[in-house]
Design a protein around this motif. Structure first.
Motif, PDB file in Angstrom:
ATOM      1  N   ALA A 180       2.025  -4.725  -5.516  1.00  0.00           N
ATOM      2  CA  ALA A 180       2.418  -3.306  -5.584  1.00  0.00           C
ATOM      3  C   ALA A 180       3.496  -2.991  -4.548  1.00  0.00           C
ATOM      4  O   ALA A 180       3.617  -1.853  -4.096  1.00  0.00           O
ATOM      5  CB  ALA A 180       1.183  -2.421  -5.369  1.00  0.00           C
ATOM      6  N   ILE A 181       4.266  -4.002  -4.179  1.00  0.00           N
ATOM      7  CA  ILE A 181       5.393  -3.796  -3.272  1.00  0.00           C
ATOM      8  C   ILE A 181       6.460  -3.080  -4.080  1.00  0.00           C
ATOM      9  O   ILE A 181       6.753  -3.464  -5.211  1.00  0.00           O
ATOM     10  CB  ILE A 181       5.925  -5.162  -2.782  1.00  0.00           C
ATOM     11  N   GLY A 182       7.036  -2.030  -3.512  1.00  0.00           N
ATOM     12  CA  GLY A 182       7.955  -1.222  -4.322  1.00  0.00           C
ATOM     13  C   GLY A 182       9.395  -1.678  -4.283  1.00  0.00           C
ATOM     14  O   GLY A 182       9.899  -2.360  -5.165  1.00  0.00           O
ATOM     15  N   GLU A 183      10.060  -1.275  -3.243  1.00  0.00           N
ATOM     16  CA  GLU A 183      11.513  -1.386  -3.217  1.00  0.00           C
ATOM     17  C   GLU A 183      12.041  -2.795  -2.993  1.00  0.00           C
ATOM     18  O   GLU A 183      13.186  -3.085  -3.278  1.00  0.00           O
ATOM     19  CB  GLU A 183      12.044  -0.480  -2.098  1.00  0.00           C
ATOM     20  N   ASN A 184      11.230  -3.666  -2.446  1.00  0.00           N
ATOM     21  CA  ASN A 184      11.744  -4.986  -2.079  1.00  0.00           C
ATOM     22  C   ASN A 184      11.474  -5.984  -3.207  1.00  0.00           C
ATOM     23  O   ASN A 184      10.458  -6.675  -3.211  1.00  0.00           O
ATOM     24  CB  ASN A 184      11.054  -5.412  -0.774  1.00  0.00           C
ATOM     25  N   ASP A 222      -0.885  -5.351   3.545  1.00  0.00           N
ATOM     26  CA  ASP A 222       0.428  -4.719   3.746  1.00  0.00           C
ATOM     27  C   ASP A 222       0.954  -5.214   5.086  1.00  0.00           C
ATOM     28  O   ASP A 222       0.171  -5.612   5.953  1.00  0.00           O
ATOM     29  CB  ASP A 222       0.318  -3.184   3.743  1.00  0.00           C
ATOM     30  N   ARG A 223       2.267  -5.197   5.266  1.00  0.00           N
ATOM     31  CA  ARG A 223       2.764  -5.623   6.569  1.00  0.00           C
ATOM     32  C   ARG A 223       2.843  -4.455   7.538  1.00  0.00           C
ATOM     33  O   ARG A 223       3.121  -4.631   8.714  1.00  0.00           O
ATOM     34  CB  ARG A 223       4.121  -6.314   6.430  1.00  0.00           C
ATOM     35  N   ASP A 224       2.576  -3.253   7.043  1.00  0.00           N
ATOM     36  CA  ASP A 224       2.636  -2.061   7.884  1.00  0.00           C
ATOM     37  C   ASP A 224       1.237  -1.772   8.426  1.00  0.00           C
ATOM     38  O   ASP A 224       0.341  -1.362   7.677  1.00  0.00           O
ATOM     39  CB  ASP A 224       3.145  -0.888   7.039  1.00  0.00           C
ATOM     40  N   GLY A 225       1.059  -1.971   9.725  1.00  0.00           N
ATOM     41  CA  GLY A 225      -0.262  -1.819  10.324  1.00  0.00           C
ATOM     42  C   GLY A 225      -0.875  -0.439  10.179  1.00  0.00           C
ATOM     43  O   GLY A 225      -2.090  -0.293  10.086  1.00  0.00           O
ATOM     44  N   PRO A 236       4.874   2.492 -13.181  1.00  0.00           N
ATOM     45  CA  PRO A 236       4.206   3.807 -13.092  1.00  0.00           C
ATOM     46  C   PRO A 236       5.083   4.981 -13.500  1.00  0.00           C
ATOM     47  O   PRO A 236       4.647   5.847 -14.251  1.00  0.00           O
ATOM     48  CB  PRO A 236       3.816   3.906 -11.614  1.00  0.00           C
ATOM     49  N   GLU A 237       6.320   5.017 -13.003  1.00  0.00           N
ATOM     50  CA  GLU A 237       7.155   6.195 -13.281  1.00  0.00           C
ATOM     51  C   GLU A 237       7.490   6.265 -14.768  1.00  0.00           C
ATOM     52  O   GLU A 237       7.414   7.340 -15.379  1.00  0.00           O
ATOM     53  CB  GLU A 237       8.458   6.129 -12.476  1.00  0.00           C
ATOM     54  N   GLN A 238       7.859   5.127 -15.351  1.00  0.00           N
ATOM     55  CA  GLN A 238       8.246   5.126 -16.758  1.00  0.00           C
ATOM     56  C   GLN A 238       7.041   5.410 -17.655  1.00  0.00           C
ATOM     57  O   GLN A 238       7.142   6.162 -18.627  1.00  0.00           O
ATOM     58  CB  GLN A 238       8.866   3.773 -17.150  1.00  0.00           C
ATOM     59  N   GLU A 287      12.874  -8.824  -4.075  1.00  0.00           N
ATOM     60  CA  GLU A 287      12.803 -10.238  -3.727  1.00  0.00           C
ATOM     61  C   GLU A 287      11.410 -10.591  -3.197  1.00  0.00           C
ATOM     62  O   GLU A 287      10.814 -11.593  -3.595  1.00  0.00           O
ATOM     63  CB  GLU A 287      13.886 -10.579  -2.689  1.00  0.00           C
ATOM     64  N   ALA A 288      10.879  -9.750  -2.313  1.00  0.00           N
ATOM     65  CA  ALA A 288       9.546 -10.028  -1.757  1.00  0.00           C
ATOM     66  C   ALA A 288       8.493  -9.985  -2.862  1.00  0.00           C
ATOM     67  O   ALA A 288       7.580 -10.809  -2.920  1.00  0.00           O
ATOM     68  CB  ALA A 288       9.215  -9.011  -0.660  1.00  0.00           C
ATOM     69  N   SER A 289       8.623  -9.006  -3.763  1.00  0.00           N
ATOM     70  CA  SER A 289       7.704  -8.890  -4.907  1.00  0.00           C
ATOM     71  C   SER A 289       7.715 -10.161  -5.727  1.00  0.00           C
ATOM     72  O   SER A 289       6.684 -10.705  -6.115  1.00  0.00           O
ATOM     73  CB  SER A 289       8.213  -7.802  -5.862  1.00  0.00           C
ATOM     74  N   CYS A 309       2.129  -7.186 -11.771  1.00  0.00           N
ATOM     75  CA  CYS A 309       3.279  -6.844 -10.937  1.00  0.00           C
ATOM     76  C   CYS A 309       3.791  -5.451 -11.265  1.00  0.00           C
ATOM     77  O   CYS A 309       3.885  -5.086 -12.439  1.00  0.00           O
ATOM     78  CB  CYS A 309       4.424  -7.829 -11.163  1.00  0.00           C
ATOM     79  N   ARG A 310       4.110  -4.736 -10.219  1.00  0.00           N
ATOM     80  CA  ARG A 310       4.705  -3.426 -10.429  1.00  0.00           C
ATOM     81  C   ARG A 310       6.214  -3.610 -10.481  1.00  0.00           C
ATOM     82  O   ARG A 310       6.792  -4.225  -9.595  1.00  0.00           O
ATOM     83  CB  ARG A 310       4.315  -2.531  -9.248  1.00  0.00           C
ATOM     84  N   ALA A 311       6.858  -3.092 -11.548  1.00  0.00           N
ATOM     85  CA  ALA A 311       8.293  -3.285 -11.723  1.00  0.00           C
ATOM     86  C   ALA A 311       9.027  -1.950 -11.686  1.00  0.00           C
ATOM     87  O   ALA A 311       8.495  -0.921 -12.108  1.00  0.00           O
ATOM     88  CB  ALA A 311       8.570  -3.976 -13.058  1.00  0.00           C
ATOM     89  N   LEU A 319       0.822  -1.220   0.000  1.00  0.00           N
ATOM     90  CA  LEU A 319       0.000   0.000   0.000  1.00  0.00           C
ATOM     91  C   LEU A 319       0.853   1.267   0.000  1.00  0.00           C
ATOM     92  O   LEU A 319       0.692   2.153   0.842  1.00  0.00           O
ATOM     93  CB  LEU A 319      -0.965  -0.025   1.203  1.00  0.00           C
ATOM     94  N   GLY A 320       1.767   1.350  -0.952  1.00  0.00           N
ATOM     95  CA  GLY A 320       2.473   2.619  -1.200  1.00  0.00           C
ATOM     96  C   GLY A 320       1.496   3.539  -1.904  1.00  0.00           C
ATOM     97  O   GLY A 320       0.271   3.315  -1.886  1.00  0.00           O
ATOM     98  N   ARG A 321       1.998   4.565  -2.577  1.00  0.00           N
ATOM     99  CA  ARG A 321       1.083   5.513  -3.241  1.00  0.00           C
ATOM    100  C   ARG A 321       0.323   4.832  -4.373  1.00  0.00           C
ATOM    101  O   ARG A 321      -0.866   5.065  -4.570  1.00  0.00           O
ATOM    102  CB  ARG A 321       1.875   6.711  -3.796  1.00  0.00           C
ATOM    103  N   PHE A 322       1.025   3.948  -5.087  1.00  0.00           N
ATOM    104  CA  PHE A 322       0.392   3.251  -6.202  1.00  0.00           C
ATOM    105  C   PHE A 322      -0.674   2.282  -5.682  1.00  0.00           C
ATOM    106  O   PHE A 322      -1.827   2.302  -6.122  1.00  0.00           O
ATOM    107  CB  PHE A 322       1.475   2.511  -7.007  1.00  0.00           C
ATOM    108  N   GLY A 323      -0.314   1.432  -4.732  1.00  0.00           N
ATOM    109  CA  GLY A 323      -1.256   0.448  -4.200  1.00  0.00           C
ATOM    110  C   GLY A 323      -2.452   1.098  -3.518  1.00  0.00           C
ATOM    111  O   GLY A 323      -3.582   0.613  -3.615  1.00  0.00           O
ATOM    112  N   THR A 324      -2.217   2.195  -2.838  1.00  0.00           N
ATOM    113  CA  THR A 324      -3.310   2.888  -2.136  1.00  0.00           C
ATOM    114  C   THR A 324      -4.275   3.530  -3.127  1.00  0.00           C
ATOM    115  O   THR A 324      -5.500   3.384  -3.006  1.00  0.00           O
ATOM    116  CB  THR A 324      -2.731   3.961  -1.195  1.00  0.00           C
TER     117      THR A 324
END
Ligand SMILES: Nc1ncnc2c1ncn2[C@@H]1O[C@H](COP(=O)(O)OP(=O)(O)OP(=O)(O)O)[C@@H](O)[C@H]1O
Ligand SMILES: Nc1ncnc2c1ncn2[C@@H]1O[C@H](COP(=O)(O)OP(=O)(O)OP(=O)(O)O)[C@@H](O)[C@H]1O
Lengths: 218, 218
Positions: free
Chosen positions: B72-76, B31-34, B119-121, B78-80, B97-99, B9-14
């Motif tokens: 929609a996990i961003g920076e990680n 998301d793992r962030d409560g 998204p950015e590209q 491996e987890a994605s 998948c968001r790449a 749930l970053g900006r894209f996922g939200t």
């Protein structure tokens, strides 16, 4: 061709710079990270390492003379904001700012940004529209009086060529693409007049609401 | 209505989760962030805090039963990647998948992702197209490789008939409608081949990005 300064070479700024260059625009790419400048310098007209909050440095590169400036600095809101304010003070005609949230976007507009982009939110909204509507679009308002609809080919259209159907002459609509299943996949294509409509084809058409309402429904 | 799991749930996922919900889809936000779960839970059907690489946790939330899953996990990365592989093993029909880069995108496709977004590209490319072409009034992605654009008629099209312009043959684009000012009002119509283009006409066309990029810009 427009002269565009791109400030901040993250994924958004880098993609923007390369695509602008490919489209024939004159691109001045700026970042304070020298490695990013090295990576992009063969793809743009000028790539220069400088800190965008340094007014003199911007003037020395004639950033005040560009037609468009895009502030693509990501995480550093203060630097983004200061850069945008300086660009408007220079009189750059069109300043585009990348914003992290709707509130940041509002602030950029208030200080004079001509356009604001939010890549993650815009892509999220666009994907949501496509996923919520597993058919390409159902009905999408393009402009006043102009709608794009998806329409499963009615029985009276099956096995007829597009030329034969005379959609434009008879119904005043324009068939823009056909979606057709091919085994597991789906093909989306812009048909030639010789194309023959098949059962299960989904016709994507554009026309006025009145015109679309007159299409056969069975 | 499709059942969609949004993981990350970053900006894209939200943005994606909220727009999907607004469009009537059934949304399971993960998301793992409560804190992010708390922020979104009123806007979606189910919001649950879990680690997406935990297969059992995913099964306990019936993520294996959704129609679409968006990683929609961003920076990680491996987890994605692990999450995407698990989703395909579960048999989720459509995994998006968001790449971060084209290489990441390629890897996602190779492990079976049905769709990849950057998204950015994509936003960078879209903005580049509009900036390089000041005649472009608007642009709307219809489907892979197919875009609808609104384009003010360039000088070399003025006073020529559509038949004469041979748009399909020369540019491989489909002119769908023309928007033309008539006094105070605006007329939107699907033109016949005899229609003559007037200065100030806005041409609404569909074609691939490459084809649209070749249209005259002045
Ligand atoms: N004051 C500054 N002057 C010049 N460049 C800057 C300045 N501050 C940040 N940048 C550059 O802006 C670029 C983009 O910023 P950042 O990486 O934080 O954004 P991002 O949101 O992660 O980007 P993206 O999502 O497009 O990949 C970086 O390459 C960084 O070096
Ligand atoms: N293993 C995981 N399980 C569940 N959620 C995860 C996991 N790893 C990362 N996330 C979540 O994914 C979300 C998005 O990741 P991150 O913030 O790195 O992406 P981002 O690229 O900055 O996002 P955006 O650009 O969309 O704002 C974060 O909220 C994070 O908590």
């Amino acid at each position: 061709m427009p002269k565009v300064a791109v400030i901040g070479l993250g994924r958004f700024g880098t993609a923007l710079s390369r695509r602008l260059s490919a489209a024939g625009a004159e691109v001045l790419a700026i970042d304070r990270d020298g490695r990013l400048i090295d990576e992009i310098k063969d793809d743009v007209d000028v790539a220069v390492r400088l800190d965008a909050t340094d007014r003199q440095a911007l003037l020395s590169q004639e950033v005040d003379k560009v037609d468009v400036a895009v502030v693509a600095i990501g995480e550093n809101f203060e630097a983004s904001l200061l850069t945008a304010v300086v660009l408007k003070q220079f009189g750059v005609p069109h300043v585009v700012c990348r914003a992290q949230t709707a509130i940041h976007a509002e602030i950029f507009r208030q200080i004079g940004a001509d356009e604001v982009v939010q890549p993650e939110q815009e892509t999220g909204a666009h994907l949501a529209r496509r996923l919520a509507n597993p058919r390409l679009v159902d009905a999408f308002r393009l402009a006043d009086g102009l709608t794009l609809i998806e329409f499963s080919a009615p029985a009276e259209f099956h096995e007829k060529s597009i030329r034969h159907l005379e959609l434009r002459a008879k119904y005043d609509v324009n068939l823009v693409v056909i979606r057709r299943r091919q085994g597991e996949a789906q093909r989306v294509f812009s048909p030639s007049p010789e194309e023959v409509i098949q059962p299960d084809d989904v016709l994507v058409m554009i026309g006025s609401d009145e015109a679309l309402a007159r299409l056969p429904k069975e």
